[in-house]
Design an enzyme around this catalytic site. Structure first.
Site, mmCIF file in Angstrom:
data_model
loop_
_atom_site.group_PDB
_atom_site.id
_atom_site.type_symbol
_atom_site.label_atom_id
_atom_site.label_comp_id
_atom_site.label_asym_id
_atom_site.label_seq_id
_atom_site.Cartn_x
_atom_site.Cartn_y
_atom_site.Cartn_z
ATOM 1 N N PHE A 104 16.983 5.878 0.027
ATOM 2 C CA PHE A 104 18.412 6.133 0.168
ATOM 3 C C PHE A 104 19.106 6.197 -1.191
ATOM 4 O O PHE A 104 20.269 6.582 -1.290
ATOM 5 C CB PHE A 104 19.076 5.052 1.033
ATOM 6 C CG PHE A 104 20.427 5.453 1.554
ATOM 7 C CD1 PHE A 104 20.542 6.272 2.669
ATOM 8 C CD2 PHE A 104 21.589 5.033 0.930
ATOM 9 C CE1 PHE A 104 21.786 6.660 3.146
ATOM 10 C CE2 PHE A 104 22.846 5.416 1.401
ATOM 11 C CZ PHE A 104 22.942 6.228 2.518
ATOM 12 N N PHE A 156 20.396 16.476 -1.925
ATOM 13 C CA PHE A 156 19.591 15.396 -1.362
ATOM 14 C C PHE A 156 19.178 15.710 0.069
ATOM 15 O O PHE A 156 18.020 15.495 0.469
ATOM 16 C CB PHE A 156 20.394 14.092 -1.402
ATOM 17 C CG PHE A 156 19.570 12.866 -1.667
ATOM 18 C CD1 PHE A 156 18.581 12.461 -0.781
ATOM 19 C CD2 PHE A 156 19.795 12.103 -2.800
ATOM 20 C CE1 PHE A 156 17.831 11.323 -1.022
ATOM 21 C CE2 PHE A 156 19.042 10.962 -3.049
ATOM 22 C CZ PHE A 156 18.067 10.571 -2.147
ATOM 23 N N PHE A 157 20.119 16.252 0.854
ATOM 24 C CA PHE A 157 19.785 16.619 2.229
ATOM 25 C C PHE A 157 18.758 17.754 2.253
ATOM 26 O O PHE A 157 17.842 17.758 3.081
ATOM 27 C CB PHE A 157 21.045 17.031 2.979
ATOM 28 C CG PHE A 157 21.917 15.881 3.398
ATOM 29 C CD1 PHE A 157 21.478 14.963 4.337
ATOM 30 C CD2 PHE A 157 23.181 15.716 2.861
ATOM 31 C CE1 PHE A 157 22.277 13.896 4.740
ATOM 32 C CE2 PHE A 157 23.999 14.657 3.249
ATOM 33 C CZ PHE A 157 23.547 13.741 4.188
ATOM 34 N N ARG A 190 24.079 17.661 11.821
ATOM 35 C CA ARG A 190 22.727 17.332 11.371
ATOM 36 C C ARG A 190 21.966 16.486 12.395
ATOM 37 O O ARG A 190 20.737 16.515 12.424
ATOM 38 C CB ARG A 190 22.798 16.601 10.036
ATOM 39 C CG ARG A 190 21.440 16.336 9.397
ATOM 40 C CD ARG A 190 21.547 15.791 8.000
ATOM 41 N NE ARG A 190 20.239 15.502 7.446
ATOM 42 C CZ ARG A 190 19.462 16.371 6.824
ATOM 43 N NH1 ARG A 190 19.873 17.615 6.673
ATOM 44 N NH2 ARG A 190 18.267 16.035 6.361
#
Length: 370
Positions: free
Chosen positions: A201, A98-99, A341
């Site tokens: 999300f 997902f990231f 991040r």
């Protein structure tokens, strides 16, 4: 305060206390939401590094340099306590994927690679419906997603799988909407953004994953119970908006348009400082909303038991689900202050994360059009 107070493992990912900037501090989480850690975390971290390399989602040198400091496995190991090791590994890989997808979305938006982006979205939709057919797809993001989905579909059966797919197709579409917004320079209104963020999300997909963790698919009467849904929405809104709060400097530097703070500044006329305070107020309200709903859910679970073995099993599954909803708060909270991040001030180029490799992204996208 140590980030891993009350950990379930003897091995902690960070031995030093984490400092939380005052503007981001949520004292109720630090005081009453102890962070737990799945005991499989050390093996999970190694497996995740291997998977990122094998799936070509990150170049090997960047896996070595950045994977552990990004803390993706730490995040997931605090979410789904009680999950079988194989399930936790699949969820962790989905989170890492997902990231990586989010990074591709950003770079495709910045460079206007609309054709590449459309091809990727089509591949993800197809992989969600038939993951076995896309395991060898040329685009690593499609192949990696197919691999995660295939593994997740092995735990509970067709009805849960179909629901997960129904919840994830709109996530892909919402990311596409964000892509178009960025290309057109559209900042969503606050109300529009809140609804869009619940999709980007993947609120309900993460909530779905509580069920295989509890080793039981919940009936509609439980999942649609008002208190259960309020608790689920509170934990997910907190996670999404706390991410917005902590990633605001990163997203302002990268000319992102999708952040609750950015919508408040653009449409409500708030200053940056006022927007930070308002997002903080909203995330704190999510904690209050959860605590109120949690009491109702636990009472509901006790009433489900009914003195039968079947009822007792269902009650325990509900308690597992709401317990892990609670774990989201602490895991998300500490992750944002541990992960590299969001440390935009330490990057050589504030608009370009060092863990992203532009030429690899372009190569992967071009391969998809052959």
């Amino acid at each position: 305060m140590p980030a891993y107070s009350g950990s379930t493992s003897q091995t902690q990912p960070h031995s030093q206390a984490v400092t939380v900037p005052p503007a981001f501090a949520v004292p109720v989480i630090e005081a009453t939401f102890p962070r737990r850690l799945h005991p499989y975390w050390p093996q999970l971290q190694e497996k995740s590094r291997t998977w990122l390399r094998e799936m070509r989602l990150m170049p090997p040198d960047k896996v070595e340099r950045y994977a552990d400091s990004l803390c993706y496995t730490d995040l997931v190991a605090g979410y789904y306590i009680g999950a079988p090791d194989e399930l936790l590994t699949a969820i962790a890989d989905l989170s890492s994927w997902f990231f990586a997808w989010d990074d591709r979305h950003d770079r495709d938006s910045v460079h206007g690679r609309a054709a590449h982006w459309r091809l990727l979205c089509r591949g993800l939709h197809d992989a969600l419906d038939a993951p076995h057919e896309y395991l060898r797809h040329r685009d690593p993001l499609v192949a990696g997603f197919a691999d995660c989905v295939r593994r997740l579909y092995s735990f509970l059966g067709p009805s849960w799988n179909a629901r997960f797919a129904r919840h994830f197709h709109p996530v892909i579409d919402a990311y596409d909407q964000e892509f178009r917004n960025r290309r057109d320079g559209v900042v969503p209104t606050v109300a529009t953004y809140v609804e869009l963020r619940r999709l980007t999300f993947a609120h309900w997909a993460w909530i779905d994953l509580l069920e295989p963790t509890a080793r039981r698919e919940l009936p509609d009467a439980v999942r649609k119970h008002p208190a259960y849904r309020r608790a689920a929405l509170a934990t997910q809104d907190f996670s999404a908006w706390y991410n917005d709060l902590c990633s605001l400097p990163k997203e302002l530097a990268g000319d992102e348009l999708h952040n609750l703070g950015i919508s408040l500044i653009h449409h409500e006329g708030l200053t940056l400082e006022e927007a930070v305070r308002e997002v903080h107020r909203r995330v704190t309200q999510c904690v209050t909303n959860f605590l109120e709903a949690e009491e109702e859910v636990l009472l509901f679970a006790r009433n489900l038991s009914g003195g039968t073995a079947c009822g007792k099993g269902l009650a325990e599954a509900v308690e597992s689900c709401v317990g892990n909803m609670r774990n989201w708060f602490s895991s998300v909270y500490w992750f944002h202050h541990e992960s590299g991040r969001y440390r935009v001030d330490s990057w050589d180029d504030r608009s370009m994360p060092p863990y992203v490799t532009e030429d690899v992204l372009a190569e992967n996208e071009l391969v998809g059009e052959e």
